[in-house]
Design a protein around this motif. Structure first.
Motif: not given
Length: 322
Positions: A154-156, A261-264, A295-296
């Motif tokens: 998923x990192x892609x 941004x995704x983690x926030x 994707x976390x």
């Protein structure tokens, strides 16, 4: 008398099978052991196909193992074809498509980038069904099956998102580089053209040297011989060092920003869920879906929940409980 609703058993079974298939192909491999096994097997098959295509390009290997290569290709294409059909069939269960009808959901999935990559993987199979063609001539399509790994790593998706968001700035940087390459080729043609007509006799011939020099590769197969040409080449090299590194720096900065941004975003939703002091099952499932979309990893989600819980606990007054 109460009204009894009778459901069609075959339809219920079909939906159940479709949902199970979706979980096997698109579900969380951390929760489904069989999904993990299937994903690992498909990854091995994809890598095996690319390795086979590389070895088959060697005439000696192709001559010695022609039948084995052909059999492996037929088996692989059959598996990829079945996988493609199953994904088209079961992706109706994708929450993103739940507001659409079955036909529209499948059509939207078929035109998505990930589905188009799967289609490229089975393109030799489809072409061979209607045309007589040597599949070796489609070797490039077989190598492109590496793109199918996007399903399993998923990192892609983060990398693709960063490229899309930075497309304008990347395009601007590439255009500036192209302009400078053409200008450098024109200068070297004017300076070295008469002395080295074989390599600088025209701007088109000078482009090779300009690209190699601007990108700081420096093959050394073509070099200026005049003092003025060497001075111009030195400036081009110095400019190239910074210019080539510019897109890489922009991507690296945007990549880190995208992760933050995704983690926030996830942390904000965790804060909202903890507004009443605890996270119930419904809220937790919503957080899991959001983490999957972003994707976390589930482990990262759990660490974030524990950390924010600890922060909330430390903010509570031991005397009044507020």
């Amino acid at each position: 008398m109460s009204k009894v609703t009778v459901t069609d058993p075959s339809q219920s079974s079909q939906l159940s099978y479709r949902a199970k298939m979706y979980q096997l192909l698109e579900g969380d491999i951390h929760k489904n052991y069989f999904a993990k096994i299937i994903n690992i097997m498909l990854i091995i098959l994809i890598v095996g196909n690319v390795v086979a295509a590389m070895f088959e390009s060697e005439p000696d290997y192709h001559k010695a193992y022609r039948q084995q290569f052909a059999l492996f290709e037929i088996i692989s294409l059959s598996i990829f074809f079945i996988e493609y059909l199953l994904r088209v069939w079961c992706n109706v269960e994708n929450p993103t498509y739940q507001h659409l009808s079955t036909s529209k959901a499948r059509l939207k999935y078929c035109v998505s980038p990930i589905a188009l990559i799967d289609l490229i993987a089975i393109l030799p199979f489809l072409i061979a069904m209607f045309f007589t063609i040597d599949l070796r001539s489609l070797r490039l399509l077989r190598v492109l099956r590496l793109l199918k790994l996007n399903h399993y790593f998923k990192g892609f998706n983060i990398f693709t998102t960063v490229i899309i968001k930075e497309l304008k700035t990347m395009t601007a940087a590439m255009m500036v580089m192209i302009f400078l390459i053409i200008i450098a080729a024109s200068l070297m043609h004017a300076i070295e053209g008469k002395l080295q007509p074989a390599v600088f006799g025209s701007i088109l011939k000078s482009l090779w040297w300009s690209v190699v020099t601007m990108t700081t590769v420096g093959y050394g197969d073509v070099v200026p011989v005049t003092v003025f040409g060497k001075v111009v080449a030195a400036f081009i090299m110095l400019i190239g060092v910074g210019l080539v590194a510019l897109p890489a720096g922009m991507l690296a900065a945007r990549f880190g920003e995208e992760l933050r941004e995704r983690k926030t975003n996830l942390n904000d939703h965790i804060e909202d869920a903890l507004g009443d002091g605890y996270i119930d099952q419904t809220e937790y499932q919503a957080l899991v879906k959001l983490a999957t979309k972003l994707d976390i990893d589930p482990e990262e989600l759990q660490r974030s929940i524990e950390r924010i819980k600890e922060e909330h606990h430390n903010d509570i007054c031991p005397h009044c409980g507020k």
